[in-house]
Design an enzyme around this catalytic site. Structure first.
Site, short mmCIF file in Angstrom:
data_model
loop_
_atom_site.label_atom_id
_atom_site.label_comp_id
_atom_site.label_asym_id
_atom_site.label_seq_id
_atom_site.Cartn_x
_atom_site.Cartn_y
_atom_site.Cartn_z
N HIS A 1 -53.60 -3.89 28.20
CA HIS A 1 -53.92 -4.25 26.81
C HIS A 1 -52.90 -3.57 25.90
CE1 HIS A 1 -57.06 -5.23 23.56
NE2 HIS A 1 -55.99 -4.77 22.93
N ASP B 1 -54.45 -0.36 24.40
CA ASP B 1 -54.62 -0.92 23.06
C ASP B 1 -53.70 -0.21 22.07
OD1 ASP B 1 -55.59 -2.60 21.08
OD2 ASP B 1 -57.35 -1.37 20.64
N HIS C 1 -48.45 0.51 13.76
CA HIS C 1 -48.44 0.06 12.37
C HIS C 1 -47.52 0.98 11.58
CE1 HIS C 1 -51.74 -2.84 12.59
NE2 HIS C 1 -52.44 -1.96 13.28
N HIS D 1 -50.21 -3.99 22.30
CA HIS D 1 -49.65 -4.65 21.12
C HIS D 1 -48.19 -4.21 20.97
CE1 HIS D 1 -53.61 -5.99 19.54
NE2 HIS D 1 -54.04 -4.89 20.12
N HIS E 1 -62.44 -9.26 22.62
CA HIS E 1 -62.73 -8.18 21.67
C HIS E 1 -64.22 -8.27 21.39
CE1 HIS E 1 -61.63 -5.51 18.14
NE2 HIS E 1 -62.91 -5.81 17.91
N HIS F 1 -61.10 -2.74 25.65
CA HIS F 1 -61.28 -1.45 24.95
C HIS F 1 -62.76 -1.12 24.70
CE1 HIS F 1 -61.49 -4.30 21.65
NE2 HIS F 1 -60.18 -4.36 21.49
N ARG G 1 -46.07 -6.09 18.56
CA ARG G 1 -45.56 -6.69 17.33
C ARG G 1 -44.35 -7.57 17.66
NH1 ARG G 1 -50.45 -5.55 16.16
NH2 ARG G 1 -50.87 -3.41 15.56
N LYS H 1 -57.10 -14.81 24.85
CA LYS H 1 -57.77 -13.74 24.13
C LYS H 1 -58.73 -14.30 23.08
CE LYS H 1 -58.67 -9.56 22.75
NZ LYS H 1 -57.71 -8.50 22.42
#
Length: 359
Positions: A29, A263, A267, A31, A152, A190, A33, A115
């Site tokens: 899992h 996860d 940011h 991210h 999720h 998660h 971007r 997802k």
């Protein structure tokens, strides 16, 4: 140096220097971007992991196989020279996802799952599913074709307390749906509660779960220590200590239903440190090292390889990697920040020590 061979193939050294050697892990899992921000963080993951399930919640979201393959090409072109890292792509389910999209995903050699974001549940989820009944035919096709569903697992009803939304999702939405679709293969992403641990254990082997390093290391007090800590805000939010302990028990207990999924969610600093900060914790810079801390504290280092390197691969029908990584008990201090495109990001444990180091 006095070195002992453990039954799992790991090496534990004397008290002056301790090392563990495990098969290269995977992150189920992640991210990344896109564009310059992705290029800033991709190396952290590629250094530690052989594969990762890539989340599709870009802007706009990755809703088709063609978009997933184009995103994969951008990731591959951004990898450091000599890297063998493989991104495993996913598509983002919406109310309008078609059955043919699922069948196309099942035929693709690079798309591994779809997802489900309940609309409004987390970052870039506004295009998500508003009602599970709207995608019933899609879920039936996923069960038929064997495409895993990544969930999720939170309701978004405003009247339900944010700390109870995972439990409510299990009781109100997910248990009834899985009873109707017993062939559907699901990863509960998660997980954060003892309720989810029990649910996954009872539903195994059709249901597995990823567990993040931050949900294993911290309870909800971490959000408020000395003031409001925006870099400890994630969704699902950190929970009570009793739930953290249940997650640690699941992760370190050796049950194949539970496997590594960071996860990690980068940011920019200004998007976190604002009047309405976004959810997400960045952990890719030290993910395996942080898991090693958890397993050491639980007296379960011998079970880290299963959780990190085998159980997730087995759930997805893949072979573990043939190469290994080495972690050494050698404390280091995390930088205060990392570059993130034209901005920067604040990583988990910024300015603080981590007791394990990737060799």
């Amino acid at each position: 140096m006095n070195r002992l061979q453990t039954p799992t193939g790991q090496h534990i050294c004397d008290e002056k220097l301790m090392e563990i050697r495990i098969k290269r892990p995977d992150d189920w899992h992640l991210h990344l971007r896109d564009g310059a921000p992705m290029r800033s963080v991709l190396g952290h993951t590629a250094q530690r992991f052989g594969r990762a399930i890539i989340m599709p919640n870009l802007q706009p979201p990755v809703t088709t196989v063609a978009q997933a393959l184009a995103y994969r090409d951008r990731i591959m072109s951004a990898l450091p020279d000599g890297s063998n890292f493989q991104p495993l792509m996913t598509i983002y389910l919406t109310d309008n996802t078609s059955v043919e999209t699922i069948r196309e995903a099942a035929r693709s050699e690079h798309v591994y799952a779809a997802k489900l974001y309940p609309a409004g549940a987390t970052t870039n989820s506004d295009a998500g599913v508003t009602d599970i009944d709207r995608i019933r035919s899609v879920l039936e096709t996923m069960a038929e074709t064997g495409v895993p569903l990544l969930v999720h697992g939170e309701v978004t009803d405003s009247h339900i307390d944010v700390f109870d939304r995972e439990k409510a999702f299990i009781e109100q939405r997910w248990a009834p749906m899985l009873d109707q679709l017993p062939g559907l293969k699901v990863v509960f992403e998660h997980i954060t509660t003892a309720d989810a641990v029990q649910f996954v254990t009872e539903r195994w082997p059709k249901v597995g779960a990823t567990i993040t390093p931050h949900h294993l290391l911290y309870n909800r007090n971490a959000i408020f220590v000395g003031g409001l800590r925006p870099h400890m805000y994630c969704l699902p939010v950190l929970k009570r200590e009793v739930h953290r302990q249940a997650l640690v028990g699941a992760a370190t207990g050796g049950h194949p239903a539970f496997f590594l999924g960071t996860d990690s969610a980068p940011h920019s600093r200004h998007r976190k440190e604002t009047a309405c900060g976004c959810a997400g914790i960045y952990s890719a810079h030290a993910a395996v090292e942080l898991y090693a801390e958890v397993f050491e504290q639980a007296g379960a280092l011998g079970k880290l390889e299963g959780f990190a390197s085998r159980f997730g691969a087995e759930f997805y029908g893949l072979e573990p990697h043939g190469d290994e990584i080495i972690l050494r008990k050698d404390p280091w201090t995390v930088p205060e920040k990392y570059a993130f495109g034209d901005d920067d990001l604040i990583p988990l444990r910024a300015g603080e020590p981590i007791s394990w180091r990737l060799v």
